[in-house]
Design a protein around this motif. Structure first.
Motif, short mmCIF file in Angstrom:
data_model
loop_
_atom_site.label_atom_id
_atom_site.label_comp_id
_atom_site.label_asym_id
_atom_site.label_seq_id
_atom_site.Cartn_x
_atom_site.Cartn_y
_atom_site.Cartn_z
N THR B 119 47.46 39.50 62.72
CA THR B 119 48.22 40.47 61.95
C THR B 119 47.50 41.76 61.63
O THR B 119 48.41 42.77 61.66
N LEU B 120 46.47 41.72 61.47
CA LEU B 120 45.65 43.07 61.20
C LEU B 120 45.85 43.97 62.65
O LEU B 120 46.19 45.23 62.58
N SER B 121 45.87 43.38 63.79
CA SER B 121 45.94 44.27 65.12
C SER B 121 47.17 44.52 65.22
O SER B 121 47.45 45.62 65.82
N GLU B 122 48.38 43.81 64.67
CA GLU B 122 49.58 44.35 64.67
C GLU B 122 49.82 45.62 63.69
O GLU B 122 50.66 46.57 64.01
N HIS B 123 49.04 45.62 62.64
CA HIS B 123 49.16 46.32 61.50
C HIS B 123 48.58 47.69 61.84
O HIS B 123 49.11 48.84 61.22
N THR B 124 47.54 47.76 62.67
CA THR B 124 46.77 49.13 62.88
C THR B 124 46.68 49.58 64.16
O THR B 124 46.73 48.64 65.13
N LEU B 149 40.85 35.89 70.72
CA LEU B 149 40.93 37.21 69.81
C LEU B 149 40.75 38.37 70.84
O LEU B 149 41.60 39.40 70.53
N THR B 150 39.82 38.35 71.56
CA THR B 150 39.71 39.79 72.56
C THR B 150 40.93 39.82 73.54
O THR B 150 40.75 40.93 74.00
N GLU B 151 41.76 39.01 73.47
CA GLU B 151 43.04 39.25 74.32
C GLU B 151 43.83 40.23 73.51
O GLU B 151 45.22 40.69 73.94
N LEU B 152 43.61 40.10 72.08
CA LEU B 152 44.68 40.76 71.19
C LEU B 152 44.49 42.38 71.44
O LEU B 152 43.46 42.87 71.61
N PRO B 153 45.57 43.17 71.54
CA PRO B 153 45.26 44.78 71.30
C PRO B 153 44.43 45.06 70.37
O PRO B 153 44.64 44.81 69.29
N GLY B 154 43.47 46.16 70.64
CA GLY B 154 42.92 46.59 69.67
C GLY B 154 41.49 46.10 69.35
O GLY B 154 40.60 46.69 68.79
N GLU B 183 35.85 43.21 79.85
CA GLU B 183 34.71 44.03 79.78
C GLU B 183 34.83 45.16 78.83
O GLU B 183 33.87 45.56 78.43
N HIS B 184 36.04 45.51 78.37
CA HIS B 184 36.16 46.73 77.80
C HIS B 184 35.83 46.33 76.00
O HIS B 184 35.63 47.26 75.37
N VAL B 185 35.56 45.09 75.92
CA VAL B 185 34.94 44.72 74.62
C VAL B 185 33.53 44.60 74.53
O VAL B 185 32.98 44.09 75.31
N SER B 186 33.04 45.34 73.53
CA SER B 186 31.62 45.62 73.46
C SER B 186 31.01 44.34 72.69
O SER B 186 31.50 43.68 71.69
N ILE B 187 29.75 43.82 73.04
CA ILE B 187 29.30 42.91 72.15
C ILE B 187 27.75 43.50 71.18
O ILE B 187 27.07 44.26 71.85
N GLY B 188 27.84 43.45 70.01
CA GLY B 188 27.14 43.80 69.20
C GLY B 188 26.16 42.80 68.49
O GLY B 188 26.54 41.91 67.92
N VAL B 189 24.90 43.28 68.30
CA VAL B 189 23.83 42.11 67.86
C VAL B 189 23.57 42.34 66.36
O VAL B 189 23.51 43.61 66.08
N SER B 190 23.55 41.49 65.57
CA SER B 190 23.15 41.68 64.26
C SER B 190 21.82 40.80 63.83
O SER B 190 21.73 40.04 64.77
N GLY B 191 21.36 40.76 62.69
CA GLY B 191 20.18 39.90 62.54
C GLY B 191 18.91 40.92 63.01
O GLY B 191 18.74 40.69 64.40
N ASP B 192 18.33 41.83 62.19
CA ASP B 192 17.45 42.90 62.68
C ASP B 192 16.56 42.29 63.61
O ASP B 192 16.11 42.84 64.32
N ALA B 193 15.82 41.27 62.89
CA ALA B 193 14.84 40.76 63.65
C ALA B 193 14.98 40.32 65.11
O ALA B 193 14.09 40.57 65.83
N SER B 194 15.96 39.90 65.44
CA SER B 194 16.24 39.81 66.88
C SER B 194 16.95 40.88 67.50
O SER B 194 17.79 40.64 68.71
N ALA B 195 17.16 42.01 67.02
CA ALA B 195 18.14 43.10 67.60
C ALA B 195 17.44 43.63 68.88
O ALA B 195 18.26 43.79 69.89
N ALA B 196 15.98 43.83 68.99
CA ALA B 196 15.65 44.42 70.21
C ALA B 196 15.86 43.47 71.34
O ALA B 196 16.16 43.85 72.29
N GLN B 197 15.54 42.01 71.26
CA GLN B 197 15.89 41.12 71.86
C GLN B 197 17.24 40.96 72.49
O GLN B 197 17.62 40.59 73.47
N GLY B 198 18.17 41.18 71.30
CA GLY B 198 19.60 41.28 71.72
C GLY B 198 19.92 42.39 72.60
O GLY B 198 20.65 42.17 73.70
#
Lengths: 296, 296
Positions: B119-124, B149-154, B183-198
């Motif tokens: 619904t959001l991807s259709e809205h924006t 989800l990553t097949e949805l536009p946007g 491939e065009h979808v980026s992966i972002g790490v959170s959880g600061d303690a493991s971010a360097a590892q991520g």
């Protein structure tokens, strides 16, 4: 006032707006059925999803259609100042009591939750029900927090989650809570499947999901326990086992009760706030079959 | 755009109102530090606690003070229609992207969450970051849901929770996700303690709590990985271990980062929305000692 059957009605929506006609009719139905109180805007009443304006309107409609049945209003919100605003609106609408769950996004500490209830109890003259619902709030009350909260002025009842299925364990569970809180504070059981057991184990009130939509079923159990006919209450609860199974297997009591209300014409199709989807076709068929089996 | 360091600023309050001066200054500071993007109204930005009006105002102030740094805005809410309203306001404010977590009160199903994002991807027209944060949303994404989800536009990025501490396990974890998303979808790490590892394990971006308040620290780690100097990145993260310990032992990163901001004069005392209490006296002393130890 916090004894017997407290019925939790749905707040049906239609096209993402309050279905005022359906809600008012649900409340009138509960009053005519003779429930002991009505708790509007509980979890079953989708309080967490509604705006401040919608919640004020629901509180007003609940009191207006409840006749002489006392109405309690859920005032939970993620932010303390929002809780206070909901409480002010509920009091203005004529609520007889307030229900507060420690809603969380960031996990809360015992100190956070104590201060939240202390702030509300200072803000309002209305009696307050402590709403312990870890399945939705993700906060777990300790016995010590029950004790400290019920020392606050105005804290009048605790709504506890379901009790153990075995009678002896249920009695022990309720007795442990009773031992740390003052006598004037009532204990209310929720988790409809174990409510008969909870009432038999000396809970004072049943905070009931099913009572909000099918009040006669819940009243039969409640009145049997009040007449000290525990056997009949437990037998009646056992008769409703197909309903409790649907609660457990179809994504929780809210989705099932909404489907029941829709099936019985008490609410329009898709009455829950999105993103909560109603039951799918096959689960709806199970609900319909269950209603027939129970003679509804 | 969804690469490098995305800094998550606090939304400081003062007397239960937006501290617009402090917030604007935090954003200006991030822009000057040279972070790659700013995500306002993330969990660290207390989005879940703020009203629609407050959130629209925060989005406006973020874009206004961010210079040429892209600003992403968190649009999560319990109800789909509220999400869409926040998205409209964020787009109007000039956001470059949206961040959406499946906030829950009633537990959500995969079908609910898929429909919410659809619904959001259709809205924006704006790109959307899928925000996977089970600690606050209590929803667990499956790999299959990531894929759908990553097949949805946007849908342009996924913000995943912390990765395993061991390098090989972290690489395997990220590779499993990478294998099911485009491939065009980026992966972002959170959880600061493991971010360097991520980041070392091929995450494209760090969605960073600490980067919102102490951007230089987070940039040092991010730039080292980008220069393929993993050893230095991990060493720098290890140097910050006292900070990660505080996150783990003092009730989560939000309370600690708020105390840091208050200690450094970037926010006024008690800048978090009640009922979330700030750290107590002894934890604040630990935070102050940690800042000195790290040369801040």
């Amino acid at each position: 006032m916090f004894t017997g059957l407290s019925a939790f009605p749905l707040t049906p929506l239609v096209d993402d707006h309050l279905d005022e006609i359906a809600f008012s009719a649900l409340i009138g139905r509960l009053n005519r059925a003779g429930v002991d109180s009505i708790t509007a805007l509980g979890s079953t009443g989708s309080y967490a999803y509604l705006s401040e304006q919608e919640r004020a309107r629901v509180a007003h409609l609940a009191v207006e259609n409840a006749g002489d049945t006392p109405v309690f209003i859920g005032v939970g919100a993620l932010r303390t100042s929002q809780v206070l605003a909901h409480a002010t609106a509920a009091q203005r609408a004529g609520a007889a009591g307030l229900l507060l769950a420690p809603m969380s996004y960031q996990p809360l500490t015992e100190a956070d939750v104590f201060e939240l209830f202390r702030t509300l109890s200072e803000h309002t003259d209305l009696p307050v029900i402590v709403y312990d619902n870890p399945g939705t709030t993700h906060f777990t009350f300790s016995l010590d927090l029950y004790r400290r909260l019920t020392e606050l002025p105005g804290i009048s009842s605790i709504k506890i989650p379901g009790v153990p299925a075995l009678a002896a364990e249920a009695r022990e569970h309720v007795a442990k809570i009773r031992a740390v809180i003052p006598e004037h504070v009532s204990i209310g059981v929720s988790g409809d499947a174990s409510a008969a057991q909870g009432l038999a184990a000396s809970c004072d009130v049943w905070y009931s999901v099913i009572g909000g939509t099918l009040p006669e079923l819940a009243l039969r159990i409640t009145r049997a326990v009040q007449a000290e006919n525990t056997t009949e209450a437990l037998a009646e609860s056992a008769r409703l086992a197909p309903l409790w199974e649907l609660f457990a297997e179809c994504g929780g009591s809210l989705r099932v009760v909404a489907a029941i209300a829709e099936q019985l014409g008490l609410a329009q199709r898709s009455c829950l706030p999105l993103p909560i989807l109603g039951l799918d076709h096959s689960d709806r068929a199970r609900v319909a079959a269950c209603l027939i089996r129970l003679g509804l």
